[in-house]
Design an enzyme around this catalytic site. Sequence first.
Site, PDB file in Angstrom:
ATOM      1  N   SER A  13     -56.318 -34.407  41.064  1.00 20.88           N
ATOM      2  CA  SER A  13     -56.904 -33.603  42.139  1.00 20.88           C
ATOM      3  C   SER A  13     -57.734 -32.492  41.515  1.00 20.88           C
ATOM      4  O   SER A  13     -57.461 -32.057  40.398  1.00 20.88           O
ATOM      5  CB  SER A  13     -55.790 -32.984  42.993  1.00 20.88           C
ATOM      6  OG  SER A  13     -56.296 -32.019  43.889  1.00 20.88           O
ATOM      7  N   TYR A  60     -47.433 -27.764  44.536  1.00 21.51           N
ATOM      8  CA  TYR A  60     -48.255 -28.974  44.517  1.00 21.51           C
ATOM      9  C   TYR A  60     -49.254 -28.916  43.368  1.00 21.51           C
ATOM     10  O   TYR A  60     -49.411 -29.879  42.613  1.00 21.51           O
ATOM     11  CB  TYR A  60     -48.996 -29.152  45.842  1.00 21.51           C
ATOM     12  CG  TYR A  60     -50.112 -30.163  45.748  1.00 21.51           C
ATOM     13  CD1 TYR A  60     -49.839 -31.522  45.672  1.00 21.51           C
ATOM     14  CD2 TYR A  60     -51.448 -29.754  45.669  1.00 21.51           C
ATOM     15  CE1 TYR A  60     -50.864 -32.452  45.542  1.00 21.51           C
ATOM     16  CE2 TYR A  60     -52.468 -30.670  45.561  1.00 21.51           C
ATOM     17  CZ  TYR A  60     -52.180 -32.019  45.491  1.00 21.51           C
ATOM     18  OH  TYR A  60     -53.200 -32.932  45.350  1.00 21.51           O
TER      19      TYR A  60
END
Length: 278
Positions: free
Chosen positions: A133, A146
Amino acid sequence: MTTAVLITGASSGIGRATAERLLAQPGFTVYATARQPEAIADLGRAGAKVLALDVTDEASMVAAVGAVEEQHGSVGVLINNAGYGEYGTIEEAELDAVRRQFETNVFGFSRMIQLVLPGMRAAGAGRIVNIGSMGGRVTFPVGGYYHATKYAVEAITDALRFETAPFGIHTSLIAPGLIRTGFGATASRTLAASGKAAGPYAALRAAADEQMATSYASPVLAAEPDAVASAVEHAVTSRRPRPRYTVTPAAKAIVQSRRFLGSGLFDAYLRLQFKSKK
């Protein structure tokens, strides 16, 4: 003989879009996996081999890799896609939920790599495509845990790329920005449940939820899953795959902005972005 492609987390979003793309490519046998195989039965009808795979379950992972190796000798391509976002502030997040997130996003991800590597080394070839990501290089508030999992994916991928290159194995990291999948809804739901309605971070959580909703709805900031699938396809089929693919123009701009602004100015930018409009 075709190349076996094993995709984790193919029931929706990026995993599903990737399976659909690679099914259209000649020379691949696509193994689409999900915790509930019935969720990807349509991919089976489209030509994929459907397997049950839960990356938090050792026996499930061993069985899935074994099934592919039995038919092909080795996994030719691992697309390590399974993952999700558990959101909440650092103080308020339930650590059991944080552990579950790490179990999927880091430990299950790593175990899949460990399981396919002996076969790839024996074959003298293989590709590993890790779905990370932009959040592995930029951190936003209420998503710290996260982001920590995605920073881990960055580090593991960098080490893996160097360690396995002598065995003919190519490793690439895909770093998407905002992609219209179920990720945003999961992040919003877990964020809402992570703290008390009148707690000290209530205003920040509300602003973050509003910011996420606006960003995912934006045609400029967010993209469809096929944009990521296209980058994965390049990493799988290119003679010289890139070490890293950052997907969406917005993600590239944000990563570079964080790099050049430094912590102080980037924090100032975040204060503007996460200021409640209510």
